[in-house]
Design an enzyme around this catalytic site. Structure first.
Site, PDB file in Angstrom:
ATOM      1  N   GLY A 215       0.832  -1.203   0.000  1.00 26.79           N
ATOM      2  CA  GLY A 215       0.000   0.000   0.000  1.00 26.79           C
ATOM      3  C   GLY A 215       0.865   1.250   0.000  1.00 26.79           C
ATOM      4  O   GLY A 215       2.015   1.251  -0.421  1.00 26.79           O
ATOM      5  N   ILE A 216       0.275   2.295   0.543  1.00 21.18           N
ATOM      6  CA  ILE A 216       0.973   3.582   0.554  1.00 21.18           C
ATOM      7  C   ILE A 216       1.361   3.933   1.983  1.00 21.18           C
ATOM      8  O   ILE A 216       0.727   3.455   2.916  1.00 21.18           O
ATOM      9  CB  ILE A 216       0.055   4.662  -0.042  1.00 21.18           C
ATOM     10  CG1 ILE A 216       0.842   5.917  -0.326  1.00 21.18           C
ATOM     11  CG2 ILE A 216      -1.143   4.954   0.851  1.00 21.18           C
ATOM     12  CD1 ILE A 216       0.173   6.768  -1.344  1.00 21.18           C
ATOM     13  N   ALA A 218       4.373   5.090   5.201  1.00 23.35           N
ATOM     14  CA  ALA A 218       5.713   4.872   5.733  1.00 23.35           C
ATOM     15  C   ALA A 218       6.067   3.388   5.789  1.00 23.35           C
ATOM     16  O   ALA A 218       7.203   3.002   5.489  1.00 23.35           O
ATOM     17  CB  ALA A 218       5.803   5.495   7.123  1.00 23.35           C
ATOM     18  N   GLU A 238      -2.674  -2.737  -5.760  1.00 24.58           N
ATOM     19  CA  GLU A 238      -3.659  -1.686  -5.961  1.00 24.58           C
ATOM     20  C   GLU A 238      -2.992  -0.463  -6.588  1.00 24.58           C
ATOM     21  O   GLU A 238      -3.502   0.187  -7.465  1.00 24.58           O
ATOM     22  CB  GLU A 238      -4.182  -1.343  -4.579  1.00 24.58           C
ATOM     23  CG  GLU A 238      -5.539  -0.775  -4.538  1.00 24.58           C
ATOM     24  CD  GLU A 238      -6.058  -0.884  -3.120  1.00 24.58           C
ATOM     25  OE1 GLU A 238      -6.554  -1.974  -2.783  1.00 24.58           O
ATOM     26  OE2 GLU A 238      -5.966   0.079  -2.361  1.00 24.58           O
ATOM     27  N   GLY A 336      -8.570  -2.058  -0.598  1.00 22.63           N
ATOM     28  CA  GLY A 336      -8.277  -3.373  -1.184  1.00 22.63           C
ATOM     29  C   GLY A 336      -7.718  -4.360  -0.177  1.00 22.63           C
ATOM     30  O   GLY A 336      -7.218  -5.424  -0.552  1.00 22.63           O
TER      31      GLY A 336
HETATM   32  N1  COA Z   1      -6.469   4.374  18.279  1.00 23.84           N
HETATM   33  C1  COA Z   1      -6.621   5.703  18.045  1.00 23.84           C
HETATM   34  N2  COA Z   1      -6.020   6.334  17.022  1.00 23.84           N
HETATM   35  C2  COA Z   1      -5.256   5.594  16.200  1.00 23.84           C
HETATM   36  C3  COA Z   1      -5.060   4.224  16.384  1.00 23.84           C
HETATM   37  C4  COA Z   1      -5.686   3.613  17.480  1.00 23.84           C
HETATM   38  N3  COA Z   1      -5.558   2.307  17.718  1.00 23.84           N
HETATM   39  N4  COA Z   1      -4.231   3.774  15.404  1.00 23.84           N
HETATM   40  C5  COA Z   1      -3.942   4.823  14.638  1.00 23.84           C
HETATM   41  N5  COA Z   1      -4.558   5.916  15.119  1.00 23.84           N
HETATM   42  C6  COA Z   1      -4.475   7.278  14.579  1.00 23.84           C
HETATM   43  C7  COA Z   1      -3.041   7.775  14.560  1.00 23.84           C
HETATM   44  O1  COA Z   1      -2.663   8.337  15.790  1.00 23.84           O
HETATM   45  C8  COA Z   1      -3.100   8.791  13.438  1.00 23.84           C
HETATM   46  O2  COA Z   1      -3.690   9.967  13.961  1.00 23.84           O
HETATM   47  P1  COA Z   1      -3.291  11.421  13.404  1.00 23.84           P
HETATM   48  O3  COA Z   1      -3.818  11.438  11.991  1.00 23.84           O
HETATM   49  O4  COA Z   1      -3.986  12.350  14.325  1.00 23.84           O
HETATM   50  O5  COA Z   1      -1.789  11.502  13.463  1.00 23.84           O
HETATM   51  C9  COA Z   1      -4.091   8.185  12.461  1.00 23.84           C
HETATM   52  O6  COA Z   1      -4.888   7.254  13.223  1.00 23.84           O
HETATM   53  C10 COA Z   1      -3.413   7.428  11.326  1.00 23.84           C
HETATM   54  O7  COA Z   1      -2.525   6.487  11.870  1.00 23.84           O
HETATM   55  P2  COA Z   1      -1.224   6.017  11.069  1.00 23.84           P
HETATM   56  O8  COA Z   1      -0.509   5.042  11.930  1.00 23.84           O
HETATM   57  O9  COA Z   1      -0.467   7.203  10.559  1.00 23.84           O
HETATM   58  O10 COA Z   1      -1.929   5.271   9.893  1.00 23.84           O
HETATM   59  P3  COA Z   1      -1.591   5.116   8.383  1.00 23.84           P
HETATM   60  O11 COA Z   1      -1.631   6.423   7.675  1.00 23.84           O
HETATM   61  O12 COA Z   1      -0.383   4.256   8.216  1.00 23.84           O
HETATM   62  O13 COA Z   1      -2.916   4.305   7.940  1.00 23.84           O
HETATM   63  C11 COA Z   1      -4.675   2.726   8.133  1.00 23.84           C
HETATM   64  C12 COA Z   1      -3.265   3.130   8.590  1.00 23.84           C
HETATM   65  C13 COA Z   1      -4.980   1.392   8.732  1.00 23.84           C
HETATM   66  C14 COA Z   1      -5.696   3.742   8.567  1.00 23.84           C
HETATM   67  C15 COA Z   1      -4.645   2.645   6.581  1.00 23.84           C
HETATM   68  O14 COA Z   1      -3.662   1.737   6.182  1.00 23.84           O
HETATM   69  C16 COA Z   1      -5.985   2.210   6.001  1.00 23.84           C
HETATM   70  O15 COA Z   1      -6.860   3.021   5.807  1.00 23.84           O
HETATM   71  N6  COA Z   1      -6.153   0.889   5.716  1.00 23.84           N
HETATM   72  C17 COA Z   1      -7.386   0.343   5.172  1.00 23.84           C
HETATM   73  C18 COA Z   1      -7.353   0.301   3.672  1.00 23.84           C
HETATM   74  C19 COA Z   1      -6.277  -0.588   3.123  1.00 23.84           C
HETATM   75  O16 COA Z   1      -5.634  -1.342   3.807  1.00 23.84           O
HETATM   76  N7  COA Z   1      -6.088  -0.512   1.811  1.00 23.84           N
HETATM   77  C20 COA Z   1      -5.128  -1.320   1.100  1.00 23.84           C
HETATM   78  C21 COA Z   1      -3.830  -0.652   0.870  1.00 23.84           C
HETATM   79  S1  COA Z   1      -3.882   0.733  -0.256  1.00 23.84           S
END
Ligand code: COA
Length: 432
Positions: A215-216, A218, A238, A336
């Site tokens: 995915g996208i 870090a 994806e 996805g």
């Molecule tokens: N409780 C509360 N907040 C949480 C949390 C938890 N357990 N886990 C993460 N967060 C918050 C973080 O603190 C962060 O907050 P901020 O925006 O205020 O800084 C935010 O959620 C994003 O967390 P981060 O760790 O930076 O997530 P990410 O950008 O790496 O995204 C998902 C992680 C899971 C949200 C993302 O991968 C997603 O939407 N996945 C579903 C779709 C998918 O998997 N698609 C296929 C790949 S393209």
């Protein structure tokens, strides 16, 4: 009529194009950076003339002005992925959310389960035969275009021309506007020590000759930092990001061992930096195809050693994965994730990885555990405990497939954050 004449006849201003949108209709926006910003802006400017226009999309980067309080009588958002521009509107009840697997979105448009009256997209200037490219966004955009009654397109010379199934004839467009503007770039993610550790653990699960979905963000980029020594990796994903380019340039990604679409990187959409857009432009190595092909588990399962890497918000001690909501608050969507986890699971020697930091740290410095006894109240289960395979944090790898509830809990606690081990062990003691 030759295509040049058709083109001239359809050409108009953005202001005139959006006057065709009727109240109570559904407007679907092309996905991701394929959104036609000039048309969206014109639609918002004309907003007070509409009543109750539904706006649908998945990942979206525009300002989301239509989701603001001042337009509550005019627009109502109903996305299938909650990007940052609509989260507030959803939380405040000025909209709704529709859960759907990404690979099923085109089928829903075809069969009328999802409505589409108007599709607004961005395309490249026409070639000498009158074909334009949907560039970065074929995914659901192509089917929405074919199911819509009205297609409004922004021709943009900055938009990359891609191959695969992205070429459409201008006869499929109803109104055309011309506006050349740079498409949004995603800032390269910050990769810290935690992401590097996660990346290294994930890379240890990635074998030579496998086909990857990443995915996208870090974590996927951190995984790619540790793949230099691998051989003949393939891409069926994806999307791809800048990290993929680096591996392609180093000859690590060759696509030569893929079972289908050999020699090609297959994706359904693209978003990244200008470097990525320049790479994919006019490059037949990259095929951008509809999401009901790319993300369909039956397509994915054909790849020998298919390996997927996705992320999560929380994982509970049974292995249930919440990846799209924080409690009841919709944060993103399934995207996805399950498509690829199921496809990889069905593939010969396939693997799927959920990779995430063990905690998240809030602005006030408070730590929130991500491996939890129970998911937050109201959280949607994105990946079920039956589908989950490996979970990875900066503390290691928890294999879950074929493991009992007791074994799962033990494996997950072992990769949890030290600050929360006692709490998790207490729950383990209560349960087992
Ligand atoms: N409780 C509360 N907040 C949480 C949390 C938890 N357990 N886990 C993460 N967060 C918050 C973080 O603190 C962060 O907050 P901020 O925006 O205020 O800084 C935010 O959620 C994003 O967390 P981060 O760790 O930076 O997530 P990410 O950008 O790496 O995204 C998902 C992680 C899971 C949200 C993302 O991968 C997603 O939407 N996945 C579903 C779709 C998918 O998997 N698609 C296929 C790949 S393209």
């Amino acid at each position: 009529m030759n295509w040049e004449k058709q083109y001239t006849k359809k050409l108009c201003s953005a202001e005139d194009a959006v006057k065709h949108i009727k109240s109570s209709s559904t407007v679907v926006l092309a996905h991701g950076v394929g959104e036609p910003v000039a048309l969206i802006n014109a639609m918002v400017e004309n907003g007070k003339n509409y009543k109750n226009v539904e706006i649908k999309h998945m990942v979206s980067f525009n300002e989301g002005r239509y989701a603001q309080e001042e337009f509550k009588e005019n627009f109502r958002v109903n996305p299938m992925f909650a990007s940052g521009n609509v989260r507030k509107a959803l939380a405040e009840g000025r909209g709704d959310f529709t859960p759907v697997f990404f690979h099923e979105v085109p089928k829903y448009f075809r069969e009328g389960l999802l409505n589409v009256d108007v599709l607004m997209c961005q395309v490249t200037p026409p070639d000498k035969h009158g074909f334009v490219s949907l560039g970065t966004s074929v995914d659901y955009t192509l089917q929405a275009l074919r199911s819509a009654n009205l297609v409004l397109a922004q021709v943009n010379s900055f938009f990359p021309k891609t191959y695969g199934e992205s070429m459409i004839h201008i006869s499929e467009l109803d109104s055309i506007i011309e506006k050349n503007e740079k498409i949004p770039e995603l800032a390269p993610p910050k990769i810290g020590d935690v992401e590097r550790s996660i990346g290294e653990y994930c890379a240890s699960l990635i074998d030579d000759d496998c086909t990857l979905q990443l995915g996208i963000g870090a974590i996927p980029d951190a995984v790619m930092l540790f793949l230099d020594g691998k051989k003949n990796l393939g891409i069926h994903s994806e999307m791809i990001s800048d990290g993929t380019l680096a591996l392609y340039e180093k000859g690590v990604i060759t696509n030569s061992k893929k079972t289908t679409n050999r020699g090609k990187m297959v994706v359904t959409f693209l978003m990244g930096t200008q470097k990525l857009y320049d790479f994919v432009d006019d490059n037949p190595i990259v095929e951008v195809r509809p999401v009901d092909y790319v993300n369909h588990p039956v397509t994915i399962m054909k790849q020998h050693k298919m390996t997927s890497v996705n992320s999560a918000i929380q994982v509970d001690l049974q292995g249930q994965v919440a990846a799209e909501s924080i409690g009841l608050k919709q944060f993103s969507g399934v995207g996805g994730q399950v498509d690829f986890i199921r496809g990889a699971s069905m593939a010969d020697c396939g693997k799927s990885i959920i990779a995430m930091p063990s905690i998240t740290v809030k602005k006030d410095g408070s730590k929130i555990n991500k491996i939890v006894p129970f998911l937050d109240k109201g959280a949607a289960v994105t990946t079920s405990r039956n589908d989950v395979d490996y979970v990875v944090t900066e503390f290691g790898i928890a294999p879950l497939k074929g493991k009992s509830l007791r074994e799962r809990a033990r494996n997950l606690i072992a990769i949890g954050h030290p600050d929360f081990q006692d709490e998790l062990m207490e729950e383990f003691g209560r349960r087992f």
